[in-house]
Design a protein around this motif. Sequence first.
Motif, PDB file in Angstrom:
ATOM      1  N   ASP A  50       0.817  -1.212   0.000  1.00 11.62           N
ATOM      2  CA  ASP A  50       0.000   0.000   0.000  1.00 11.62           C
ATOM      3  C   ASP A  50       0.849   1.260   0.000  1.00 11.62           C
ATOM      4  OD1 ASP A  50      -2.276  -1.508  -0.064  1.00 11.62           O
ATOM      5  OD2 ASP A  50      -2.713  -1.341   2.068  1.00 11.62           O
ATOM      6  N   ARG A  55      -1.255   4.294  -0.846  1.00 11.89           N
ATOM      7  CA  ARG A  55      -2.519   4.131  -0.141  1.00 11.89           C
ATOM      8  C   ARG A  55      -2.212   4.170   1.355  1.00 11.89           C
ATOM      9  NH1 ARG A  55      -5.107  -1.272  -1.630  1.00 11.89           N
ATOM     10  NH2 ARG A  55      -7.020  -0.318  -0.852  1.00 11.89           N
ATOM     11  N   ILE A 191      -7.981  -3.108  -5.469  1.00 12.00           N
ATOM     12  CA  ILE A 191      -6.935  -2.280  -6.067  1.00 12.00           C
ATOM     13  C   ILE A 191      -6.977  -2.283  -7.589  1.00 12.00           C
ATOM     14  CG2 ILE A 191      -5.424  -2.508  -4.068  1.00 12.00           C
ATOM     15  CD1 ILE A 191      -3.854  -4.630  -5.454  1.00 12.00           C
TER      16      ILE A 191
END
Length: 481
Positions: A50, A55, A191
């Motif tokens: 991530d 993210r 994702i």
Amino acid sequence: MAVPNDDLTPEQRKAIAELLRSVAPIADELGHRFAAAGHELALVGGPVRDALLRRPGNDIDLTTDAPPERILELVDGWADAVWTIGIEFGTVGLRKGNYQLEITTYRSESYDPKSRKPEVLYGTSLHDDLARRDFAVNAMAARLPGHEFVDPFGGLADLRAKVLRTPGRPEDSFSDDPLRMLRAARFSAQIGFTVDPAVVSAMKDMAGRIDIVSAERVRGELSKLLCGAEPRQGLALLVDTGLAARVLPELPKLRLEIDEHHRHKDVYDHSLIVLEQAIAQEEHGPDLVLRLAALLHDIGKPKTRSFESGGRVTFHHHEVVGAQLTKARLTALRYPKEIISDVSRLVELHLRFHGYGTGEWTDAAVRRYVRDAGPLLARLHKLTRADCTTRNRRKAADLAHTYDDLERRIARLAAEEELGKIRPELDGNEIQAILGIKPGPSVGKAYKFLLDLRLDHGPMSKEAATAELLRWAREQGIEPS
């Protein structure tokens, strides 16, 4: 923070820089603590992935060669809180400041063909620990406290290509833990990555292995998939690989045959569009109840389909059958009772609006609509609007206008009568006192009569309600004492 590996490519250096900016200093502090005790520690898995995808998140997953008992010794006095709920699988959870950390001992795990629980074996190698992870994008690590980037299976390249591959043969990975097949679909939804053809092929060949996984774990992956950014992509993968037929069989059954004599809307595609249109109306992040209801609202159609003259296809009472199927499926998946109740109720009510016509409902009918929806009214509004997937712009505009009118009427009546709190003018105790009866079925019947009267005629005085109650009682053969 310097990157120590001079042999990294420029692209890797850029990715590492992104990672290090996201690594909390707290992880380095813990890394020094483990190193001083002669143990390895590395940031691993989802947080690494991530961070490279930019993210943000506050959870930190770590892996170590220290066994769980040693982990507990090393964090004693350092962590603000520690929990051992996953210690049988080698995981110790802890909190430090605003961060949640999980530290897991290097391990390998696999399923016995007849067992629902994995056998956990501890290891001593970071490389081997990464090799047992589900996908290459989750098999990257950063050693602590030195920040050496470890990517033995090409996870960084997969991130760039936006593809999901397993570190080794997908057949071996899915044999070790069949739930990883659902994770492939979940990550695809979360994702937006495509799934490597070899992985898809293994999912098709091994779909039956998912039967060994507990309903609770399956439910967890399905919920995460549905709450992802692109759930349609993940659901399509489940259907195409045959996994949906085993964990959510009502979904592929929506692919009804359409022949030249009996044409009708593709219910499967329609349901996915409704899901997307429901998501577009969300205001405060993913709403699992709304998304489940949107996906399942038409699952009663396959059982209720009938062909009539002129090639017309009907699905009479599919909302009632669908509600029953929804309750059964969500129960089998071990969803909480409140979610089962709410989703089933939305499925049952999703057609109610179509009786509104162009505004023919009386105020009493509007009151009943609000009363029946109860706290689900806002979600029912969204589901009903999402259920319009016609390509006829004029028809779609007319439906939207009509529902706008219904919502305006609900708002007006709500302001006048507090619709969400509608109760009869007389409660159970008053009914018993007026009729001179004891608690029992007759009190419930009387209460329902008064509630229907309230819904049909609006507010009335207690005196009028009492007179109507006495009249009803005489008709029922109940003589007030």
